[in-house]
Design a protein around this motif. Structure first.
Motif, PDB file in Angstrom:
ATOM      1  N   GLY A 176       0.764  -1.228   0.158  1.00  0.00           N
ATOM      2  CA  GLY A 176       0.095   0.102   0.111  1.00  0.00           C
ATOM      3  C   GLY A 176       0.877   1.474  -0.230  1.00  0.00           C
ATOM      4  N   HIS A 177       2.090   1.227   0.360  1.00  0.00           N
ATOM      5  CA  HIS A 177       2.944   2.256   0.419  1.00  0.00           C
ATOM      6  C   HIS A 177       3.250   2.486  -1.121  1.00  0.00           C
ATOM      7  CE1 HIS A 177       4.650   2.495   4.726  1.00  0.00           C
ATOM      8  NE2 HIS A 177       3.052   2.688   4.628  1.00  0.00           N
ATOM      9  N   ASN A 178       3.263   3.816  -1.460  1.00  0.00           N
ATOM     10  CA  ASN A 178       3.529   4.246  -3.050  1.00  0.00           C
ATOM     11  C   ASN A 178       5.106   4.940  -3.165  1.00  0.00           C
ATOM     12  OD1 ASN A 178       2.940   6.434  -2.040  1.00  0.00           O
ATOM     13  ND2 ASN A 178       1.690   7.168  -3.741  1.00  0.00           N
ATOM     14  N   THR A 179       5.705   5.330  -2.003  1.00  0.00           N
ATOM     15  CA  THR A 179       7.055   5.725  -2.277  1.00  0.00           C
ATOM     16  C   THR A 179       8.189   5.037  -1.564  1.00  0.00           C
ATOM     17  OG1 THR A 179       6.615   6.987  -0.167  1.00  0.00           O
ATOM     18  CG2 THR A 179       6.317   8.404  -2.204  1.00  0.00           C
ATOM     19  N   VAL A 180       9.197   4.559  -2.322  1.00  0.00           N
ATOM     20  CA  VAL A 180      10.306   3.866  -2.033  1.00  0.00           C
ATOM     21  C   VAL A 180      11.559   4.678  -2.011  1.00  0.00           C
ATOM     22  CG1 VAL A 180      11.597   1.594  -2.539  1.00  0.00           C
ATOM     23  CG2 VAL A 180       9.011   1.628  -2.559  1.00  0.00           C
ATOM     24  N   PHE A 181      12.324   4.367  -0.904  1.00  0.00           N
ATOM     25  CA  PHE A 181      13.853   5.059  -0.996  1.00  0.00           C
ATOM     26  C   PHE A 181      14.836   4.199  -0.586  1.00  0.00           C
ATOM     27  CE2 PHE A 181      12.145   9.317  -0.544  1.00  0.00           C
ATOM     28  CZ  PHE A 181      10.627   9.325  -0.476  1.00  0.00           C
ATOM     29  N   TRP A 182      15.989   4.460  -1.317  1.00  0.00           N
ATOM     30  CA  TRP A 182      16.943   3.977  -1.162  1.00  0.00           C
ATOM     31  C   TRP A 182      18.139   4.859  -0.430  1.00  0.00           C
ATOM     32  CZ3 TRP A 182      17.822  -1.348  -1.118  1.00  0.00           C
ATOM     33  CH2 TRP A 182      17.322  -1.827  -1.867  1.00  0.00           C
ATOM     34  N   TYR A 183      18.659   4.359   0.854  1.00  0.00           N
ATOM     35  CA  TYR A 183      19.622   5.357   1.560  1.00  0.00           C
ATOM     36  C   TYR A 183      20.965   4.207   1.696  1.00  0.00           C
ATOM     37  CZ  TYR A 183      16.459   8.819   3.031  1.00  0.00           C
ATOM     38  OH  TYR A 183      15.310   9.949   3.059  1.00  0.00           O
ATOM     39  N   ARG A 184      21.867   5.175   1.746  1.00  0.00           N
ATOM     40  CA  ARG A 184      23.327   4.166   2.008  1.00  0.00           C
ATOM     41  C   ARG A 184      23.785   5.198   3.273  1.00  0.00           C
ATOM     42  NH1 ARG A 184      27.770   4.468  -2.551  1.00  0.00           N
ATOM     43  NH2 ARG A 184      27.680   6.751  -2.220  1.00  0.00           N
ATOM     44  N   PHE A 237      11.501   6.501  -5.507  1.00  0.00           N
ATOM     45  CA  PHE A 237      10.111   6.264  -6.391  1.00  0.00           C
ATOM     46  C   PHE A 237       9.092   6.581  -5.824  1.00  0.00           C
ATOM     47  CE2 PHE A 237      12.674   3.296  -9.465  1.00  0.00           C
ATOM     48  CZ  PHE A 237      13.802   3.156  -8.811  1.00  0.00           C
ATOM     49  N   ARG A 238       7.990   7.035  -6.774  1.00  0.00           N
ATOM     50  CA  ARG A 238       6.719   7.532  -6.271  1.00  0.00           C
ATOM     51  C   ARG A 238       5.810   6.642  -7.430  1.00  0.00           C
ATOM     52  NH1 ARG A 238       3.869  12.529  -3.887  1.00  0.00           N
ATOM     53  NH2 ARG A 238       1.759  11.980  -3.933  1.00  0.00           N
ATOM     54  N   ASN A 239       5.043   5.931  -6.967  1.00  0.00           N
ATOM     55  CA  ASN A 239       4.374   5.043  -7.603  1.00  0.00           C
ATOM     56  C   ASN A 239       4.985   4.531  -9.002  1.00  0.00           C
ATOM     57  OD1 ASN A 239       1.887   5.837  -6.505  1.00  0.00           O
ATOM     58  ND2 ASN A 239       1.864   7.736  -7.660  1.00  0.00           N
ATOM     59  N   ARG A 240       6.365   3.731  -8.359  1.00  0.00           N
ATOM     60  CA  ARG A 240       7.085   2.963  -9.254  1.00  0.00           C
ATOM     61  C   ARG A 240       7.925   3.617 -10.192  1.00  0.00           C
ATOM     62  NH1 ARG A 240       4.168  -1.485 -12.151  1.00  0.00           N
ATOM     63  NH2 ARG A 240       6.467  -1.863 -13.007  1.00  0.00           N
ATOM     64  N   ALA A 241       7.557   5.101 -10.198  1.00  0.00           N
ATOM     65  CA  ALA A 241       8.367   5.983 -11.097  1.00  0.00           C
ATOM     66  C   ALA A 241       9.439   6.771 -10.524  1.00  0.00           C
ATOM     67  CB  ALA A 241       7.374   6.983 -11.848  1.00  0.00           C
ATOM     68  N   PRO A 242      10.846   6.558 -11.285  1.00  0.00           N
ATOM     69  CA  PRO A 242      11.908   7.164 -10.295  1.00  0.00           C
ATOM     70  C   PRO A 242      11.626   8.679 -10.384  1.00  0.00           C
ATOM     71  CG  PRO A 242      12.395   6.442 -12.475  1.00  0.00           C
ATOM     72  CD  PRO A 242      11.227   6.000 -12.481  1.00  0.00           C
ATOM     73  N   LEU A 243      11.752   9.215  -8.986  1.00  0.00           N
ATOM     74  CA  LEU A 243      11.598  10.800  -9.033  1.00  0.00           C
ATOM     75  C   LEU A 243      13.178  11.508  -8.908  1.00  0.00           C
ATOM     76  CD1 LEU A 243       8.739  11.385  -6.839  1.00  0.00           C
ATOM     77  CD2 LEU A 243       8.752  11.380  -9.197  1.00  0.00           C
ATOM     78  N   ASP A 244      13.967  10.545  -8.415  1.00  0.00           N
ATOM     79  CA  ASP A 244      15.199  11.466  -8.183  1.00  0.00           C
ATOM     80  C   ASP A 244      16.098  10.339  -7.807  1.00  0.00           C
ATOM     81  OD1 ASP A 244      16.367  13.857  -5.592  1.00  0.00           O
ATOM     82  OD2 ASP A 244      17.434  13.098  -7.276  1.00  0.00           O
ATOM     83  N   ASP A 245      17.283  10.416  -8.568  1.00  0.00           N
ATOM     84  CA  ASP A 245      18.402   9.270  -8.427  1.00  0.00           C
ATOM     85  C   ASP A 245      19.702  10.386  -8.501  1.00  0.00           C
ATOM     86  OD1 ASP A 245      18.470   7.946 -11.737  1.00  0.00           O
ATOM     87  OD2 ASP A 245      18.595  10.246 -11.187  1.00  0.00           O
ATOM     88  N   SER A 246      19.609  11.483  -8.227  1.00  0.00           N
ATOM     89  CA  SER A 246      20.776  12.164  -8.222  1.00  0.00           C
ATOM     90  C   SER A 246      21.951  11.974  -7.290  1.00  0.00           C
ATOM     91  CB  SER A 246      20.642  13.800  -7.976  1.00  0.00           C
ATOM     92  OG  SER A 246      19.842  14.149  -6.764  1.00  0.00           O
ATOM     93  N   GLY A 247      21.560  11.276  -6.092  1.00  0.00           N
ATOM     94  CA  GLY A 247      22.597  10.842  -5.246  1.00  0.00           C
ATOM     95  C   GLY A 247      23.253   9.414  -5.530  1.00  0.00           C
ATOM     96  N   ASP A 256       7.931  -4.018  -9.968  1.00  0.00           N
ATOM     97  CA  ASP A 256       6.465  -4.008  -9.792  1.00  0.00           C
ATOM     98  C   ASP A 256       6.200  -3.486  -8.252  1.00  0.00           C
ATOM     99  OD1 ASP A 256       7.119  -7.341  -9.251  1.00  0.00           O
ATOM    100  OD2 ASP A 256       6.433  -6.090  -7.613  1.00  0.00           O
ATOM    101  N   ALA A 257       5.191  -3.235  -7.833  1.00  0.00           N
ATOM    102  CA  ALA A 257       4.919  -2.395  -6.698  1.00  0.00           C
ATOM    103  C   ALA A 257       5.320  -3.170  -5.343  1.00  0.00           C
ATOM    104  CB  ALA A 257       3.328  -2.290  -6.597  1.00  0.00           C
ATOM    105  N   THR A 258       5.692  -4.439  -5.672  1.00  0.00           N
ATOM    106  CA  THR A 258       6.153  -5.180  -4.592  1.00  0.00           C
ATOM    107  C   THR A 258       7.901  -5.460  -4.371  1.00  0.00           C
ATOM    108  OG1 THR A 258       5.807  -7.333  -5.371  1.00  0.00           O
ATOM    109  CG2 THR A 258       3.933  -6.281  -4.394  1.00  0.00           C
TER     110      THR A 258
END
Lengths: 116, 116
Positions: free
Chosen positions: B28-36, B49-59, B71-73
């Motif tokens: 049910g969550h629609n935003t996913v983040f990767w942190y290091r 990502f928001r709704n599976r679309a990449p929003l920001d990968d500048s890092g 996919d969403a999972t």
């Protein structure tokens, strides 16, 4: 650009003593503010959050934080620490605007050591 | 109890090898983040990502890192080729911009990567 500063890298406190962790933020809009705790080898767990309303917020594990807009601060406090509070604590700021999603900027963390 | 699941928890590999880390966000969550997370740099946002679309990968170092949501999972973070300086703990977090937990991120337990 948003930023978060946690001035204290390490804090050592005696068990039963009070604890205050400092957090200063820079953000151009109305911020969401968070405190997370990370125990060794674990992910980050939310302690508390501030979105609006009462500037003193209560969290889990007996923690509270106070939002002071004039000082751009969101300091975390606990009246009496327990040995299990030894961990690293992160302050974070995010956007209120739904369009920005949940993007959070984290401070560098404060490691808390608890002396018996 | 809903939680973010990351695999593998630990990975040791040799320089030049491909590494893939996986994340299952909370349903049910629609935003996913990767942190290091490293000792020197703290928590750095790599991509989100928001709704599976990449929003920001500048890092993210584009020449060797890639992030996807097939996919969403499932969210993946791939490093090819890996280098010793990539050694870190990689966290996945998910969230929802609406509802009771607006703005809050839920973190997985992390994938500890060691590149020899």
């Amino acid at each position: 650009a948003q930023s978060v500063t946690q001035p204290d890298i390490h804090i050592t406190v005696s068990e039963g003593a009070s604890l205050e962790l400092r957090c200063n933020y820079s953000y151009g809009a109305t911020p969401y503010l968070f405190w997370y705790v990370q125990s060794p080898g674990q992910g980050l767990q939310l302690l508390l959050k501030y979105f609006s309303g009462d500037t003193l917020v209560q969290g889990i594990k007996g923690f509270e934080a106070e939002f002071k807009r004039s000082q751009s601060s969101f300091n975390l406090r606990k009246p009496s620490v327990h040995w299990s509070d030894a961990a690293e604590y992160f302050c974070a700021v995010g956007a209120v605007l739904a369009a920005a999603g949940n993007k959070l900027t984290f401070g560098g963390g404060t490691r808390v050591l608890v002396k018996p | 109890d809903a939680r973010v699941t990351q695999t593998p928890r630990h990975k040791v590999t040799e320089m030049g090898q491909e590494v893939t880390m996986r994340c299952q966000p909370i349903l049910g969550h629609n935003t996913v983040f990767w942190y290091r997370q490293t000792m020197m740099q703290g928590l750095e946002l790599l991509a989100y990502f928001r709704n599976r679309a990449p929003l920001d990968d500048s890092g993210m170092p584009k020449d060797r890192f890639s992030a996807e949501m097939p996919d969403a999972t499932l969210a993946t973070l791939k490093i090819q080729p890996s280098e010793p300086r990539d050694s870190a703990v990689y966290f996945c977090a998910s969230g929802s911009p609406t509802g009771a937990n607006t703005g809050e991120l839920f973190f997985g337990e992390g994938s500890r990567l060691t590149v020899l």
